[in-house]
Motif scaffolding. Sequence first.
Motif, mmCIF file in Angstrom:
data_model
loop_
_atom_site.group_PDB
_atom_site.id
_atom_site.type_symbol
_atom_site.label_atom_id
_atom_site.label_comp_id
_atom_site.label_asym_id
_atom_site.label_seq_id
_atom_site.Cartn_x
_atom_site.Cartn_y
_atom_site.Cartn_z
ATOM 1 N N ALA A 237 -0.115 -12.113 8.812
ATOM 2 C CA ALA A 237 0.503 -11.124 7.925
ATOM 3 C C ALA A 237 1.003 -9.953 8.757
ATOM 4 C CB ALA A 237 -0.499 -10.655 6.870
ATOM 5 N N SER A 238 1.759 -9.086 8.115
ATOM 6 C CA SER A 238 2.367 -7.948 8.790
ATOM 7 C C SER A 238 1.322 -7.009 9.363
ATOM 8 C CB SER A 238 3.267 -7.185 7.817
ATOM 9 O OG SER A 238 3.779 -6.028 8.426
ATOM 10 N N LYS A 239 1.610 -6.486 10.552
ATOM 11 C CA LYS A 239 0.708 -5.519 11.176
ATOM 12 C C LYS A 239 0.937 -4.121 10.623
ATOM 13 C CE LYS A 239 -0.387 -6.077 15.451
ATOM 14 N NZ LYS A 239 -0.306 -6.198 16.936
ATOM 15 N N SER A 240 2.202 -3.739 10.428
ATOM 16 C CA SER A 240 2.519 -2.368 10.002
ATOM 17 C C SER A 240 2.658 -2.226 8.498
ATOM 18 C CB SER A 240 3.830 -1.910 10.666
ATOM 19 O OG SER A 240 3.689 -1.823 12.055
ATOM 20 N N HIS A 241 2.802 -3.346 7.756
ATOM 21 C CA HIS A 241 3.110 -3.254 6.327
ATOM 22 C C HIS A 241 2.101 -4.010 5.460
ATOM 23 C CE1 HIS A 241 7.009 -1.486 7.335
ATOM 24 N NE2 HIS A 241 7.099 -2.409 8.266
ATOM 25 N N ARG A 242 0.947 -4.337 5.987
ATOM 26 C CA ARG A 242 -0.048 -5.070 5.198
ATOM 27 C C ARG A 242 -0.645 -4.137 4.147
ATOM 28 N NH1 ARG A 242 -4.116 -9.596 7.553
ATOM 29 N NH2 ARG A 242 -5.240 -10.069 5.627
ATOM 30 N N ASP A 243 -0.759 -4.645 2.916
ATOM 31 C CA ASP A 243 -1.264 -3.808 1.831
ATOM 32 C C ASP A 243 -2.187 -4.623 0.938
ATOM 33 O OD1 ASP A 243 0.457 -5.495 0.477
ATOM 34 O OD2 ASP A 243 1.933 -3.949 0.004
ATOM 35 N N GLN A 244 -2.652 -3.996 -0.135
ATOM 36 C CA GLN A 244 -3.608 -4.659 -1.021
ATOM 37 C C GLN A 244 -2.990 -5.866 -1.714
ATOM 38 O OE1 GLN A 244 -6.942 -3.785 -1.192
ATOM 39 N NE2 GLN A 244 -7.019 -5.799 -2.189
ATOM 40 N N ALA A 245 -1.708 -5.759 -2.071
ATOM 41 C CA ALA A 245 -1.048 -6.887 -2.731
ATOM 42 C C ALA A 245 -1.014 -8.106 -1.821
ATOM 43 C CB ALA A 245 0.364 -6.496 -3.154
ATOM 44 N N THR A 246 -0.780 -7.880 -0.536
ATOM 45 C CA THR A 246 -0.799 -8.984 0.425
ATOM 46 C C THR A 246 -2.189 -9.582 0.522
ATOM 47 O OG1 THR A 246 0.967 -7.930 1.699
ATOM 48 C CG2 THR A 246 -0.334 -9.627 2.817
ATOM 49 N N ASP A 247 -3.189 -8.726 0.643
ATOM 50 C CA ASP A 247 -4.570 -9.213 0.745
ATOM 51 C C ASP A 247 -4.995 -9.949 -0.519
ATOM 52 O OD1 ASP A 247 -4.897 -8.264 3.313
ATOM 53 O OD2 ASP A 247 -5.742 -6.341 2.663
ATOM 54 N N ASP A 248 -4.549 -9.472 -1.668
ATOM 55 C CA ASP A 248 -4.898 -10.149 -2.924
ATOM 56 C C ASP A 248 -4.307 -11.554 -2.952
ATOM 57 O OD1 ASP A 248 -6.260 -7.919 -3.757
ATOM 58 O OD2 ASP A 248 -4.681 -7.194 -5.100
ATOM 59 N N TYR A 249 -3.070 -11.690 -2.469
ATOM 60 C CA TYR A 249 -2.453 -13.018 -2.481
ATOM 61 C C TYR A 249 -3.137 -13.936 -1.472
ATOM 62 C CZ TYR A 249 0.900 -16.784 -2.409
ATOM 63 O OH TYR A 249 1.470 -18.037 -2.477
ATOM 64 N N ILE A 250 -3.402 -13.437 -0.283
ATOM 65 C CA ILE A 250 -4.101 -14.242 0.717
ATOM 66 C C ILE A 250 -5.463 -14.685 0.194
ATOM 67 C CG2 ILE A 250 -5.185 -14.154 3.009
ATOM 68 C CD1 ILE A 250 -2.871 -12.334 3.870
#
Length: 265
Positions: free
Chosen positions: A166-179
Amino acid sequence: MDFDRMNTVFRRLALEAGDKIMEIYGRDDFQVKTKSDDSPVTIADEAADAIITAGLQEAFPDIVLVTEEQADSHSAKADKFIIVDPLDGTKEFIKRRGDFTVNIAYVENGTPIRGVVYAPARERLFYTDANGQSVEETGDFPKDNPGPVSPVSVSKPDNDALLVVASKSHRDQATDDYIGKYKVTDSKSAGSSLKFCLVATGEADLYPRVGRTMEWDTAAGHAVLAGAGGQVVRFDDHTPLLYGKEGYANPFFIAYAPGVALKPA
């Protein structure tokens, strides 16, 4: 289209731009400005863009060129075009974290079919060859004669033990929720279009992007991944991610190795 010549030109310009970027990267200080969309831009972005633009316009004067650093190119429309991000991962460059790339891609009928991704600080060079197969070149990257290359291919993913990037500079909660919807054995962060290349080489199985990107950010990495047997689809309905959209803005997307059982948005 003469893809042998295109490959040669794309590769050489990426390397020349990478040399200029690394020259600036090695300085004690360099100017950072803010563009109208609040994103940063440095003299390295501008210098790399000048090198690539001049080379592409000389080699392919009849093909539309779209480049991030030239706003007047963002209204261009064509079925075939070259799209460039001369320094993808400017935030990584500014923070001196190394995960930045030079991206050059050729798009035909909405699909990136040729591309080069060069990560000069990581000394990794990926591109599609004349037949559309993606390779990684090793060695010293001579500009006129390619060094040894190895074909790259996506993984055969295990849905009970997926590798995610996943993105290093733009990782957020929505990304973590999907993962979190997947069974993940390892998750890593990377900057720029390197994430596509990690999926292309089998170092990751899945790269979801729940955030803003532009086509110049993704086209070259998309081409490399496709040439390695991977796919890039929209996040919402899992249809193919297409190019040449209004303003060259992307929806959220998922890049993955076939065999990953995609979860709904």
